[in-house]
Write a protein that holds these residues in place. Structure first.
Motif, PDB file in Angstrom:
ATOM      1  N   PRO A 204      -9.722  -7.438   5.218  1.00 26.72           N
ATOM      2  CA  PRO A 204     -10.802  -7.694   4.261  1.00 26.72           C
ATOM      3  C   PRO A 204     -11.307  -9.129   4.245  1.00 26.72           C
ATOM      4  CG  PRO A 204      -9.033  -6.412   3.259  1.00 26.72           C
ATOM      5  CD  PRO A 204      -8.511  -6.919   4.556  1.00 26.72           C
ATOM      6  N   TRP A 205     -10.660 -10.039   4.980  1.00 25.62           N
ATOM      7  CA  TRP A 205     -11.197 -11.400   5.080  1.00 25.62           C
ATOM      8  C   TRP A 205     -12.417 -11.431   5.995  1.00 25.62           C
ATOM      9  CZ3 TRP A 205      -6.485  -9.606   6.391  1.00 25.62           C
ATOM     10  CH2 TRP A 205      -6.144  -9.519   7.742  1.00 25.62           C
ATOM     11  N   PHE A 206     -12.691 -10.297   6.690  1.00 16.86           N
ATOM     12  CA  PHE A 206     -13.929 -10.130   7.435  1.00 16.86           C
ATOM     13  C   PHE A 206     -14.850  -9.220   6.622  1.00 16.86           C
ATOM     14  CE2 PHE A 206     -10.799 -10.744  10.933  1.00 16.86           C
ATOM     15  CZ  PHE A 206     -11.332 -11.907  11.467  1.00 16.86           C
ATOM     16  N   LYS A 207     -16.096  -9.622   6.442  1.00 10.40           N
ATOM     17  CA  LYS A 207     -17.026  -8.856   5.609  1.00 10.40           C
ATOM     18  C   LYS A 207     -17.179  -7.414   6.074  1.00 10.40           C
ATOM     19  CE  LYS A 207     -19.783 -12.777   4.000  1.00 10.40           C
ATOM     20  NZ  LYS A 207     -21.130 -13.416   3.984  1.00 10.40           N
ATOM     21  N   GLU A 208     -17.136  -7.209   7.390  1.00 15.07           N
ATOM     22  CA  GLU A 208     -17.344  -5.856   7.913  1.00 15.07           C
ATOM     23  C   GLU A 208     -16.110  -4.975   7.769  1.00 15.07           C
ATOM     24  OE1 GLU A 208     -16.555  -8.551  11.557  1.00 15.07           O
ATOM     25  OE2 GLU A 208     -17.411  -8.689   9.546  1.00 15.07           O
ATOM     26  N   TRP A 209     -15.011  -5.515   7.243  1.00 20.18           N
ATOM     27  CA  TRP A 209     -13.780  -4.745   7.095  1.00 20.18           C
ATOM     28  C   TRP A 209     -13.325  -4.688   5.634  1.00 20.18           C
ATOM     29  CZ3 TRP A 209     -11.778  -1.793  10.852  1.00 20.18           C
ATOM     30  CH2 TRP A 209     -12.180  -2.045  12.170  1.00 20.18           C
ATOM     31  N   GLN A 210     -14.275  -4.684   4.713  1.00 20.24           N
ATOM     32  CA  GLN A 210     -13.912  -4.694   3.296  1.00 20.24           C
ATOM     33  C   GLN A 210     -13.903  -3.303   2.664  1.00 20.24           C
ATOM     34  OE1 GLN A 210     -16.098  -7.752   1.209  1.00 20.24           O
ATOM     35  NE2 GLN A 210     -14.975  -9.380   2.259  1.00 20.24           N
ATOM     36  N   SER A 211     -13.960  -2.275   3.504  1.00 19.75           N
ATOM     37  CA  SER A 211     -13.841  -0.912   2.975  1.00 19.75           C
ATOM     38  C   SER A 211     -12.568  -0.235   3.476  1.00 19.75           C
ATOM     39  CB  SER A 211     -15.062  -0.075   3.375  1.00 19.75           C
ATOM     40  OG  SER A 211     -15.171   0.017   4.783  1.00 19.75           O
ATOM     41  N   VAL A 212     -11.666  -1.015   4.067  1.00 19.71           N
ATOM     42  CA  VAL A 212     -10.415  -0.442   4.576  1.00 19.71           C
ATOM     43  C   VAL A 212      -9.467  -0.147   3.415  1.00 19.71           C
ATOM     44  CG1 VAL A 212     -10.606  -1.602   6.798  1.00 19.71           C
ATOM     45  CG2 VAL A 212      -9.419  -2.750   4.916  1.00 19.71           C
ATOM     46  N   ASP A 213      -8.418   0.634   3.688  1.00 23.65           N
ATOM     47  CA  ASP A 213      -7.429   0.937   2.653  1.00 23.65           C
ATOM     48  C   ASP A 213      -6.786  -0.348   2.135  1.00 23.65           C
ATOM     49  OD1 ASP A 213      -7.815   3.661   2.829  1.00 23.65           O
ATOM     50  OD2 ASP A 213      -6.219   3.958   4.302  1.00 23.65           O
ATOM     51  N   TYR A 214      -6.631  -0.418   0.837  1.00 23.91           N
ATOM     52  CA  TYR A 214      -5.992  -1.528   0.125  1.00 23.91           C
ATOM     53  C   TYR A 214      -6.795  -2.839   0.219  1.00 23.91           C
ATOM     54  CZ  TYR A 214      -2.182   1.826   0.196  1.00 23.91           C
ATOM     55  OH  TYR A 214      -1.443   2.965   0.056  1.00 23.91           O
ATOM     56  N   ALA A 215      -8.105  -2.704   0.526  1.00 28.10           N
ATOM     57  CA  ALA A 215      -8.954  -3.901   0.566  1.00 28.10           C
ATOM     58  C   ALA A 215      -9.080  -4.528  -0.817  1.00 28.10           C
ATOM     59  CB  ALA A 215     -10.336  -3.551   1.112  1.00 28.10           C
ATOM     60  N   ALA A 216      -9.213  -3.711  -1.853  1.00 26.01           N
ATOM     61  CA  ALA A 216      -9.373  -4.248  -3.208  1.00 26.01           C
ATOM     62  C   ALA A 216      -8.146  -5.058  -3.615  1.00 26.01           C
ATOM     63  CB  ALA A 216      -9.613  -3.112  -4.198  1.00 26.01           C
ATOM     64  N   GLU A 217      -6.970  -4.543  -3.278  1.00 26.70           N
ATOM     65  CA  GLU A 217      -5.739  -5.263  -3.612  1.00 26.70           C
ATOM     66  C   GLU A 217      -5.634  -6.570  -2.827  1.00 26.70           C
ATOM     67  OE1 GLU A 217      -4.841  -0.863  -4.343  1.00 26.70           O
ATOM     68  OE2 GLU A 217      -6.018  -2.069  -2.937  1.00 26.70           O
ATOM     69  N   TRP A 218      -6.059  -6.532  -1.561  1.00 25.87           N
ATOM     70  CA  TRP A 218      -6.026  -7.756  -0.758  1.00 25.87           C
ATOM     71  C   TRP A 218      -6.993  -8.794  -1.330  1.00 25.87           C
ATOM     72  CZ3 TRP A 218      -8.893 -11.275   1.699  1.00 25.87           C
ATOM     73  CH2 TRP A 218      -8.249 -12.144   2.584  1.00 25.87           C
ATOM     74  N   LEU A 219      -8.199  -8.367  -1.663  1.00 22.66           N
ATOM     75  CA  LEU A 219      -9.209  -9.295  -2.195  1.00 22.66           C
ATOM     76  C   LEU A 219      -8.765  -9.887  -3.526  1.00 22.66           C
ATOM     77  CD1 LEU A 219     -12.374  -7.236  -1.244  1.00 22.66           C
ATOM     78  CD2 LEU A 219     -11.728  -9.466  -0.294  1.00 22.66           C
ATOM     79  N   ALA A 220      -8.084  -9.089  -4.351  1.00 25.73           N
ATOM     80  CA  ALA A 220      -7.574  -9.607  -5.625  1.00 25.73           C
ATOM     81  C   ALA A 220      -6.502 -10.661  -5.383  1.00 25.73           C
ATOM     82  CB  ALA A 220      -7.013  -8.462  -6.469  1.00 25.73           C
ATOM     83  N   GLU A 221      -5.656 -10.428  -4.403  1.00 28.41           N
ATOM     84  CA  GLU A 221      -4.603 -11.396  -4.060  1.00 28.41           C
ATOM     85  C   GLU A 221      -5.221 -12.684  -3.531  1.00 28.41           C
ATOM     86  OE1 GLU A 221      -0.681 -12.086  -4.481  1.00 28.41           O
ATOM     87  OE2 GLU A 221      -1.272  -9.978  -4.394  1.00 28.41           O
ATOM     88  N   ALA A 222      -6.261 -12.549  -2.727  1.00 29.46           N
ATOM     89  CA  ALA A 222      -6.939 -13.723  -2.183  1.00 29.46           C
ATOM     90  C   ALA A 222      -7.614 -14.524  -3.289  1.00 29.46           C
ATOM     91  CB  ALA A 222      -7.972 -13.290  -1.137  1.00 29.46           C
ATOM     92  N   ALA A 223      -8.235 -13.825  -4.235  1.00 34.86           N
ATOM     93  CA  ALA A 223      -8.889 -14.509  -5.357  1.00 34.86           C
ATOM     94  C   ALA A 223      -7.870 -15.263  -6.195  1.00 34.86           C
ATOM     95  CB  ALA A 223      -9.641 -13.500  -6.213  1.00 34.86           C
ATOM     96  N   GLU A 224      -6.695 -14.661  -6.385  1.00 37.09           N
ATOM     97  CA  GLU A 224      -5.630 -15.326  -7.137  1.00 37.09           C
ATOM     98  C   GLU A 224      -5.164 -16.589  -6.425  1.00 37.09           C
ATOM     99  OE1 GLU A 224      -0.990 -14.386  -8.192  1.00 37.09           O
ATOM    100  OE2 GLU A 224      -2.419 -12.736  -8.414  1.00 37.09           O
ATOM    101  N   TYR A 225      -5.015 -16.508  -5.128  1.00 41.04           N
ATOM    102  CA  TYR A 225      -4.607 -17.680  -4.333  1.00 41.04           C
ATOM    103  C   TYR A 225      -5.652 -18.794  -4.428  1.00 41.04           C
ATOM    104  CZ  TYR A 225      -4.124 -20.752  -0.347  1.00 41.04           C
ATOM    105  OH  TYR A 225      -4.045 -21.874   0.442  1.00 41.04           O
ATOM    106  N   GLU A 226      -6.921 -18.420  -4.249  1.00 35.44           N
ATOM    107  CA  GLU A 226      -7.991 -19.423  -4.263  1.00 35.44           C
ATOM    108  C   GLU A 226      -8.125 -20.070  -5.633  1.00 35.44           C
ATOM    109  OE1 GLU A 226     -11.106 -17.000  -2.749  1.00 35.44           O
ATOM    110  OE2 GLU A 226     -10.617 -17.436  -0.654  1.00 35.44           O
ATOM    111  N   ALA A 227      -7.861 -19.311  -6.693  1.00 34.15           N
ATOM    112  CA  ALA A 227      -7.906 -19.886  -8.039  1.00 34.15           C
ATOM    113  C   ALA A 227      -6.792 -20.901  -8.224  1.00 34.15           C
ATOM    114  CB  ALA A 227      -7.780 -18.771  -9.084  1.00 34.15           C
TER     115      ALA A 227
END
Length: 232
Positions: A204-227
């Protein structure tokens, strides 16, 4: 075991993938862990890695992962994992698989990729024991594992290393599939999560791969890290 050493492959093109793998692993760990980045420039500077650049290598840690037993001093147990993982499981569970008769344990995939290219355009290849080496629990003191010296890692072929020809077949133990759950290959569990999701096709760190399984959980983890980074 006092501390479990976890070596995560680091690639200059995918630092955020490394950070999410590290953060999610540490978050779920109930035992002390030491997470170490496998950074190719550092290994080159130390004289531990001298291989020529391989145009077919898909990551900067394609071969350097096999230096883990050396980096661990050929003692105890250590884990290697690719950076494109998201952890939901507790690595403390790996302790029950630390049987000294095995040189290494991993998920024994029967994996034939459908895609012809990987996430960043690198050609996708199929070979025996593909993806076995993307999550390895090393018995660093085992006689077969001790054969993975820097000289061997720098000299031997990718087939020899990744197909684990440095160990006898009966020295390559299994881990449950959940510890290297290949997104797009395995069916999602009906309840709960795999212990470790591997976004091997594209993450999900690639825009074209943000519909894969568990992408939402990965993006939430990334947002937490960046915060956390923003707040210091």
């Amino acid at each position: 075991m006092d501390t479990l050493r976890i070596y995560i492959g680091w690639d200059s093109r995918e630092d955020i993938a490394f950070q999410v793998a590290k953060q999610s692993l540490e978050k779920h760990a109930s035992i002390p862990v030491e997470v170490i980045a496998i950074k190719l420039p550092d290994l080159v500077d130390q004289g531990l890695y001298t291989r020529e650049v391989d145009p077919l290598a898909s990551t900067e840690f394609t071969y350097s992962r096999f230096l883990v037993p050396h980096l661990a001093g050929y003692t105890g147990w250590a884990v290697f994992v690719d950076c494109d993982f998201l952890f939901f499981g507790d690595v403390a569970e790996l302790q029950e698989y630390m049987d000294p008769k095995y040189a290494v344990r991993c998920v024994h995939h029967d994996y034939r990729p459908k895609e012809t290219t990987k996430m960043d355009g690198v050609p996708q290849s199929a070979y025996p024991r593909k993806n076995w080496s993307s999550f390895m629990l090393f018995n660093c003191a085992h006689p077969s594992t001790r054969q993975l010296t820097p000289e061997v890692v720098n000299r031997e072929s990718g087939a020899y290393l990744h197909r684990m020809q440095w160990a006898q077949d009966d020295e390559i133990g299994e881990l449950p599939t959940g510890w290297n759950w290949l997104e797009g290959h395995y069916a999602k569990p009906e309840t709960g999560y795999p212990q470790a999701v591997h976004h091997t096709r594209g993450g999900p760190w690639f825009k074209e791969w943000q519909s894969v399984d568990y992408a939402a959980e990965w993006l939430a983890e990334a947002a937490e890290y960046e915060a956390k980074v923003k707040t210091g």
